[in-house]
Design a protein around this motif. Structure first.
Motif, PDB file in Angstrom:
ATOM      1  N   THR A 470       0.676  -1.172  -0.104  1.00  0.00           N
ATOM      2  CA  THR A 470       0.005  -0.071   0.036  1.00  0.00           C
ATOM      3  C   THR A 470       0.968   1.186   0.161  1.00  0.00           C
ATOM      4  OG1 THR A 470      -1.652  -1.184   1.189  1.00  0.00           O
ATOM      5  CG2 THR A 470      -1.771   1.134   1.371  1.00  0.00           C
ATOM      6  N   VAL A 472       1.609   4.641   1.029  1.00  0.00           N
ATOM      7  CA  VAL A 472       1.314   5.278   2.357  1.00  0.00           C
ATOM      8  C   VAL A 472       2.318   6.478   2.544  1.00  0.00           C
ATOM      9  CG1 VAL A 472       0.933   5.348   4.934  1.00  0.00           C
ATOM     10  CG2 VAL A 472       0.344   3.299   3.213  1.00  0.00           C
ATOM     11  N   GLU A 474       3.214   8.985   5.562  1.00  0.00           N
ATOM     12  CA  GLU A 474       2.779   9.129   6.996  1.00  0.00           C
ATOM     13  C   GLU A 474       3.181  10.581   7.576  1.00  0.00           C
ATOM     14  OE1 GLU A 474       5.086   6.181   8.649  1.00  0.00           O
ATOM     15  OE2 GLU A 474       3.584   4.583   8.352  1.00  0.00           O
ATOM     16  N   ASP A 697      -2.213  10.433   8.367  1.00  0.00           N
ATOM     17  CA  ASP A 697      -1.614   9.501   7.239  1.00  0.00           C
ATOM     18  C   ASP A 697      -2.341   9.457   6.277  1.00  0.00           C
ATOM     19  OD1 ASP A 697       0.402   9.051   9.161  1.00  0.00           O
ATOM     20  OD2 ASP A 697      -0.363   7.392  10.103  1.00  0.00           O
ATOM     21  N   TYR A 699      -3.128   7.496   2.469  1.00  0.00           N
ATOM     22  CA  TYR A 699      -2.917   6.221   1.610  1.00  0.00           C
ATOM     23  C   TYR A 699      -3.723   6.204   0.256  1.00  0.00           C
ATOM     24  CZ  TYR A 699      -7.078   3.759   2.734  1.00  0.00           C
ATOM     25  OH  TYR A 699      -8.494   3.343   3.076  1.00  0.00           O
ATOM     26  N   HIS A 700      -3.156   5.403  -0.749  1.00  0.00           N
ATOM     27  CA  HIS A 700      -3.637   5.275  -1.909  1.00  0.00           C
ATOM     28  C   HIS A 700      -4.712   4.103  -1.851  1.00  0.00           C
ATOM     29  CE1 HIS A 700      -4.818   5.226  -6.066  1.00  0.00           C
ATOM     30  NE2 HIS A 700      -4.126   3.614  -6.318  1.00  0.00           N
ATOM     31  N   LYS A 711      -6.039   7.648   6.971  1.00  0.00           N
ATOM     32  CA  LYS A 711      -6.012   6.469   7.759  1.00  0.00           C
ATOM     33  C   LYS A 711      -6.301   6.992   9.355  1.00  0.00           C
ATOM     34  CE  LYS A 711      -3.129   3.416   7.308  1.00  0.00           C
ATOM     35  NZ  LYS A 711      -1.807   2.702   7.302  1.00  0.00           N
TER      36      LYS A 711
END
Length: 805
Positions: A470, A472, A474, A697, A699-700, A711
């Protein structure tokens, strides 16, 4: 004009005049006459560093030649002198790569060929003076078919036909400089060579044998003006037609053709490599990668090729040859720490090609030691790096997709030319990696350059068969802002209501006309239905009104139009009026909605231009992700942090936050001016920025069309506030916190206000906003409470100048 061009022109001038004629000193009947040529002066050393000296020496050489050439000489003597010239010129540094030969027009047979030419072709020296059997071009080049050879020849002859017989100067068209690339199996080299050949003919004389035959008569060349000829001849297909129509057998050609060649083997290999690399799946499918590997080894004279692949998790994996395509079960894995002192990793972080000429004496890490144990003695390192959005001295490990290495069993195998060849291929390697984005992330529309490197890295991992990871980022700071068109939904509903009512009334006019013409119970009921529908539309419209109302008209009224038009002229006129009003791409009355759409487009267009100007400036502060959307206004979502760009620090964050405020103020000024200058009524625009001092954070999520999701429950709270804050109201006054022409900032903590209070002071100082700030608490939103806001009136630049006066 360069000195080499002067030499060529001089030579042709000397050797091409009065072909086939003998000098006054020569007896025409003496077939055994030998022309006495004096030896040309010895050539002194010529260097490229002093072209003036070179030029003087060449001039001296040619002056000596001129003294030996009589005004009239036969072709044998021309060849003798030409041989001395070419042999002398072959030794010049600037001509050392040029292949030369003299060709006889008509038969296209060799009369003479220079030593480099003959050596490359693996044949004995061609010299007509020695009365050797003639060799023809199509006999010497097996792949050089008659069609290509004939095209070369025809273009040369066409040039002189147009120039001498039609007085058309084609020099600027350059079609006579057409060249072909031929493959040559040279005895000098074990591999195939690629040679580019072309003809030169500075002095040819062409005459028609039968002057009555004019193959160009149908093209009306002589009736064209000079400008018309130039415009017609500039089209390649016209030149090819003329060349193909040439009746070569009807021309007598006097003079000689110079065939020149240049070894373009390296250039052709690079061209083929680039072509192979940019093909889809070029680095994935074994059948496509094997010719790439073969060409790479050939181009760099390498014994093998290796890939050091970035696996993420601070480790690299080594593959020799095409091991990664065969899924080698036990490839060697190196940690980033183990490569810390390796020249391999150092050159990659600097994004520079490096040559290690003596591998045995340069083995600081296990990686180099393993290569040395395999028998490799020199190494050329080519980093495959996704360049950062902003220039910097070194790139991060995350931006290194991998390292291509060429290995040789011989020390000092690679040279300066290999650096240039490697540089030329790097963009193609990067392009090959980029290709995988569309294959691995097909649901992504636009990937911002600041985060593209991570998507390319993941695409590369999957290309090599690794399990998906994944994507990500952060601990990034979110910066959200919106410029919302106030009342756009209400105005849209009003436009829908106005258009649909107009269309229903046109339909009602048709039905009432039919009722007057004939007594129809069905038509009377249809009239009553339409009157009730119009009444409900006048009261309100709902979300689905636009669809349901138009569907009603199509199914209950328009289906009868073909019959109605036959019922009388008045009814026919009413139907035609209805159809004319609906004659557009929407097939409905769309007058008010069109005005609304144009207004919306106008506002969005100017707001977007203003924002994009600022966004380009903000990217110079630090590369960051920016998601932009334009609907009923514009909104942006920026993410910035070390996980996106390793150079990020607090100053970058503060600078971006302050520039975001200035950009929104500029958007407010744009909206205010637009409203004041517009001749048509235009809606106001409200402007808001949402502050959050804690990181999130992102994420795709490949299952959605969005580029990034957040997230964690804490981060989701920020998304909820984003969606609802533009409808926020003051807890005490119940007034909307956003007002047209004002900048509103929403925040949660005293710490956030302390930072933004400073920014507001700067905005006041720069004349962006008034010094009077309005503050308050926001009525709790669903699931969110404790928000506060501050707002200030945005000043136009004219107001600032007026206040200063």
């Amino acid at each position: 004009m360069c000195w080499s061009t002067k030499i060529k022109k001089y030579i042709f001038k000397q050797i091409s005049g009065a072909k086939g004629m003998q000098s006054s000193k020569q007896k025409s009947t003496d077939k055994h006459y030998k022309y006495e040529t004096k030896a040309l002066p010895e050539q002194t050393s010529l260097t490229e560093n002093n072209q003036n000296t070179d030029y003087l020496q060449i001039e001296q050489l040619l002056q000596a030649l001129a003294l030996q050439l009589p005004k009239h000489h036969n072709q044998i003597e021309q060849l003798k002198i030409w041989r001395q010239i070419t042999e002398r010129l072959e030794n010049l540094p600037l001509h050392s790569r040029r292949l030369t030969a003299i060709i006889e027009p008509g038969s296209l047979s060799f009369q003479y060929a220079s030593y480099p030419f003959c050596q490359l072709m693996g044949i004995d020296r061609i010299d007509e003076v020695e009365a050797q059997p003639k060799i023809k071009l199509n006999e010497l080049f097996s792949d050089w078919d008659n069609t290509r050879l004939e095209k070369l020849y025809r273009l040369q002859i066409l040039h002189w036909v147009l120039k001498q017989l039609y007085q058309i100067d084609t020099a600027n068209l350059q079609f006579q400089n057409y060249s072909v690339i031929s493959t040559v199996n040279s005895t000098k080299n074990s591999e195939v060579c690629h040679i580019e050949f072309w003809f030169c003919s500075d002095q040819l004389k062409v005459t028609r044998v039968d002057k009555k035959i004019d193959e160009f008569v149908d093209f009306n060349l002589q009736s064209m003006s000079n400008s018309e000829q130039a415009a017609w001849l500039i089209q390649p297909e016209n030149i090819e037609m003329l060349a193909q129509n040439l009746k070569l057998e009807n021309y007598q050609i006097e003079g000689l053709l110079l065939l020149e060649g240049l070894d373009v083997t390296v250039k052709e290999k690079k061209r083929k490599l680039i072509q192979l690399l940019v093909e889809p799946e070029s680095l994935v499918e074994k059948e496509k990668f094997q010719p790439i590997e073969k060409l790479m080894r050939s181009l760099f004279r390498a014994d093998d090729m290796m890939l050091l692949r970035n696996e993420g998790e601070k480790q690299f994996k080594l593959f020799i040859g095409s091991e990664f395509l065969t899924r080698a079960p036990y490839p060697k894995v190196y940690s980033t720490l183990s490569l810390e002192n390796s020249p391999i990793l150092k050159t990659a972080t600097k994004n520079q090609i490096q040559n290690i000429p003596e591998l045995e004496s340069n083995c600081p890490t296990e990686y180099e030691q393993n290569l040395s144990q395999k028998g490799f003695r020199s190494l050329l390192i080519i980093p495959i790096v996704i360049k950062p959005a902003a220039p910097q001295e070194e790139v991060g490990l995350a931006e290194i997709l991998g390292i291509v290495g060429l290995m040789s069993n011989h020390p000092r195998n690679f040279n300066f030319s290999d650096y240039k060849n490697a540089e030329d291929l790097i963009p193609a390697f990067i392009a090959a990696v980029r290709q995988t984005i569309q294959q691995r992330f097909t649901n992504i529309r636009n990937i911002h350059p600041a985060v593209e490197w991570r998507f390319l890295q993941e695409a590369e991992r999957r290309r090599w068969g690794l399990p998906p990871e994944t994507i990500v980022f952060e601990d990034v700071y979110p910066l959200y802002g919106i410029c919302d068109i106030r009342g756009s939904s209400t105005e849209r509903n009003r436009a829908i209501q106005s258009d649909i009512l107009a269309q229903f009334r046109l339909g009602l006019a048709i039905v009432e006309a039919v009722c007057q013409k004939q007594d129809s119970a069905l038509c009377n009921q249809l009239r009553q239905d339409m009157l009730e529908y119009i009444k409900s539309l006048e009261e309100r419209v709902s979300v689905d009104t636009e669809i349901t109302a138009l569907e009603y008209l199509r199914c209950r009224v328009e289906v009868y139009f073909d019959y109605f038009v036959k019922c009388g002229d008045t009814i026919k006129a009413a139907v035609e009026a209805y159809r004319a009003a609906c004659d557009n791409n929407h097939h409905s009355v769309y007058q008010e909605r069109e005005r609304y759409d144009q207004m919306l487009h106008k506002i969005n267009y100017h707001l977007q231009n203003t924002w994009e100007k600022w966004q380009r400036q903000m990217q110079q502060i630090i590369p960051h992700h920016c998601d932009f959307e334009a609907t009923d206004g514009i909104d942006h979502m920026m993410y910035v942090g070390k996980s996106i760009n390793s150079e990020f620090n607090q100053f970058h964050l503060s600078s971006l936050r302050y520039d975001q405020l200035r950009a929104i103020c500029d958007c407010a000024r744009t909206a205010i001016r637009l409203k004041a200058e517009s001749e048509e009524p235009i809606l106001g625009v409200v402007h808001l920025i949402l502050v959050q001092n804690s990181t999130i954070d992102i994420y795709h999520n490949e299952s959605t069309e969005r580029l990034f999701d957040v997230k964690g429950s804490h981060d989701i709270r920020y998304e909820i506030v984003k969606k609802r804050i533009d409808k926020g109201v003051d807890k005490d006054t119940k007034e909307r916190i956003t007002q047209p022409g004002m900048l509103t900032v929403v925040y949660s903590t005293d710490e956030e206000w302390e930072e933004y209070e400073q920014y507001f002071r700067y905005l006041v100082r720069e004349g962006w906003v008034e010094d009077k700030l309005e503050t308050g608490l926001i009525e709790p939103l669903q699931g969110v409470s404790g928000l506060r806001y501050v707002r200030a009136k945005v000043l136009l630049s004219e107001e600032v100048e007026s206040n200063q006066k």
